[in-house]
Design a protein around this motif. Structure first.
Motif, short mmCIF file in Angstrom:
data_model
loop_
_atom_site.label_atom_id
_atom_site.label_comp_id
_atom_site.label_asym_id
_atom_site.label_seq_id
_atom_site.Cartn_x
_atom_site.Cartn_y
_atom_site.Cartn_z
N ARG A 43 0.84 -1.20 0.00
CA ARG A 43 0.00 0.00 0.00
C ARG A 43 0.88 1.25 0.00
O ARG A 43 0.63 2.19 -0.75
CB ARG A 43 -0.91 -0.03 1.23
CG ARG A 43 -2.07 0.91 1.16
CD ARG A 43 -3.01 0.76 2.34
NE ARG A 43 -3.33 -0.59 2.72
CZ ARG A 43 -4.21 -1.40 2.10
NH1 ARG A 43 -4.83 -0.94 1.03
NH2 ARG A 43 -4.45 -2.61 2.53
N LYS A 44 1.94 1.25 0.81
CA LYS A 44 2.85 2.39 0.88
C LYS A 44 3.55 2.61 -0.47
O LYS A 44 3.64 3.73 -0.96
CB LYS A 44 3.88 2.17 1.99
CG LYS A 44 4.82 3.33 2.19
CD LYS A 44 5.78 3.07 3.33
CE LYS A 44 6.74 4.21 3.48
NZ LYS A 44 7.69 4.00 4.56
N LEU A 45 4.05 1.52 -1.06
CA LEU A 45 4.71 1.62 -2.37
C LEU A 45 3.74 2.13 -3.44
O LEU A 45 4.11 2.94 -4.29
CB LEU A 45 5.29 0.27 -2.78
CG LEU A 45 6.47 -0.24 -1.96
CD1 LEU A 45 6.81 -1.68 -2.33
CD2 LEU A 45 7.68 0.67 -2.13
N GLY A 46 2.51 1.64 -3.40
CA GLY A 46 1.50 2.08 -4.35
C GLY A 46 1.17 3.55 -4.18
O GLY A 46 1.01 4.29 -5.16
N HIS A 47 1.08 3.98 -2.93
CA HIS A 47 0.76 5.38 -2.65
C HIS A 47 1.87 6.31 -3.14
O HIS A 47 1.59 7.41 -3.61
CB HIS A 47 0.54 5.54 -1.14
CG HIS A 47 -0.64 6.38 -0.80
ND1 HIS A 47 -1.92 6.04 -1.14
CD2 HIS A 47 -0.72 7.56 -0.16
CE1 HIS A 47 -2.74 6.98 -0.72
NE2 HIS A 47 -2.05 7.91 -0.13
N GLN A 48 3.11 5.86 -3.05
CA GLN A 48 4.24 6.68 -3.50
C GLN A 48 4.15 6.99 -4.98
O GLN A 48 4.65 8.01 -5.43
CB GLN A 48 5.56 5.97 -3.19
CG GLN A 48 5.90 5.94 -1.74
CD GLN A 48 7.12 5.08 -1.44
OE1 GLN A 48 7.64 4.39 -2.30
NE2 GLN A 48 7.57 5.12 -0.19
N ARG A 49 3.48 6.13 -5.72
CA ARG A 49 3.36 6.35 -7.17
C ARG A 49 2.47 7.56 -7.47
O ARG A 49 2.51 8.09 -8.57
CB ARG A 49 2.83 5.09 -7.84
CG ARG A 49 3.84 3.98 -7.71
CD ARG A 49 3.42 2.72 -8.34
NE ARG A 49 4.46 1.74 -8.08
CZ ARG A 49 4.63 0.65 -8.77
NH1 ARG A 49 3.86 0.38 -9.78
NH2 ARG A 49 5.58 -0.19 -8.46
N PHE A 50 1.67 7.97 -6.52
CA PHE A 50 0.80 9.13 -6.69
C PHE A 50 1.41 10.40 -6.13
O PHE A 50 0.72 11.41 -5.96
CB PHE A 50 -0.56 8.89 -6.04
CG PHE A 50 -1.42 7.87 -6.74
CD1 PHE A 50 -1.41 7.74 -8.12
CD2 PHE A 50 -2.26 7.05 -6.02
CE1 PHE A 50 -2.20 6.82 -8.76
CE2 PHE A 50 -3.07 6.13 -6.66
CZ PHE A 50 -3.04 6.00 -8.03
#
Length: 187
Positions: free
Chosen positions: A115-122
């Protein structure tokens, strides 16, 4: 990307969206992907690893689409408008990915690290929101809250458009949807 790995991911995407996580055994994914179960586990050690990989790859594809032509826009509203319409076009052209994202983005099956890695993409969206606040264009509220509000609004709008495909080409509907999105943000 390895062809078998790609086939496993595509099949898992379809089955997770259709059946959910628990009703999608790895044996079914392997069978429908046309690979041996051992091959699936060669690429993904667990079903949880498979769904987390699918989540990150979906976010990656989505982010790439969302960022298209954003930097060409001169205003905060123009940048956010571009992101909005990029999101709409991506969602209606990648329905299973959008449904997967909506269904699993808050799921317990997605690890905190994923979730953290995915959020960093935004992060580029967070940066635009912060710039908008600094220029007093956007509401002076928590950036995280603002992001969640627009993410929820976009998910609702894309769900509506997927369920009502005739509205996808209705300019008045799309402009009204953008006005709703913008009203969530503007100060």
């Amino acid at each position: 990307m390895n062809e078998k790995r790609a086939q496993i991911l595509a099949t898992a995407l379809k089955l997770f969206v259709t059946n959910g996580f628990h009703a999608t055994p790895t044996s079914k994914i392997a069978k429908e992907a046309g690979v041996a179960t051992g091959t699936l586990f060669h690429h993904f050690k667990t079903k949880e690893e498979l769904i987390n990989t699918l989540y990150l790859e979906t976010k990656g594809e989505m982010t790439q689409s969302l960022s298209t032509k954003v930097e060409e826009q001169e205003t905060i509203k123009g940048k956010l408008r571009q992101i909005f319409f990029n999101a709409i076009h991506w969602a209606v052209n990648h329905t299973n990915h959008q449904l997967f994202y909506s269904q699993f983005s808050n799921s317990a099956f997605i690890s905190n690290l994923t979730r953290k890695l995915g959020h960093q993409r935004f992060q580029f969206i967070y940066d635009i929101l912060k710039q908008g606040q600094e220029k007093e264009i956007l509401k002076p509220i928590s950036i995280d809250l603002m992001f969640e509000a627009i993410d929820g609004t976009l998910n609702g709008i894309t769900k509506y458009l997927i369920e009502h495909p005739e509205k996808i080409t209705d300019e008045q509907c799309l402009e009204s949807a953008f006005a709703l999105y913008w009203d969530t943000l503007k100060g």
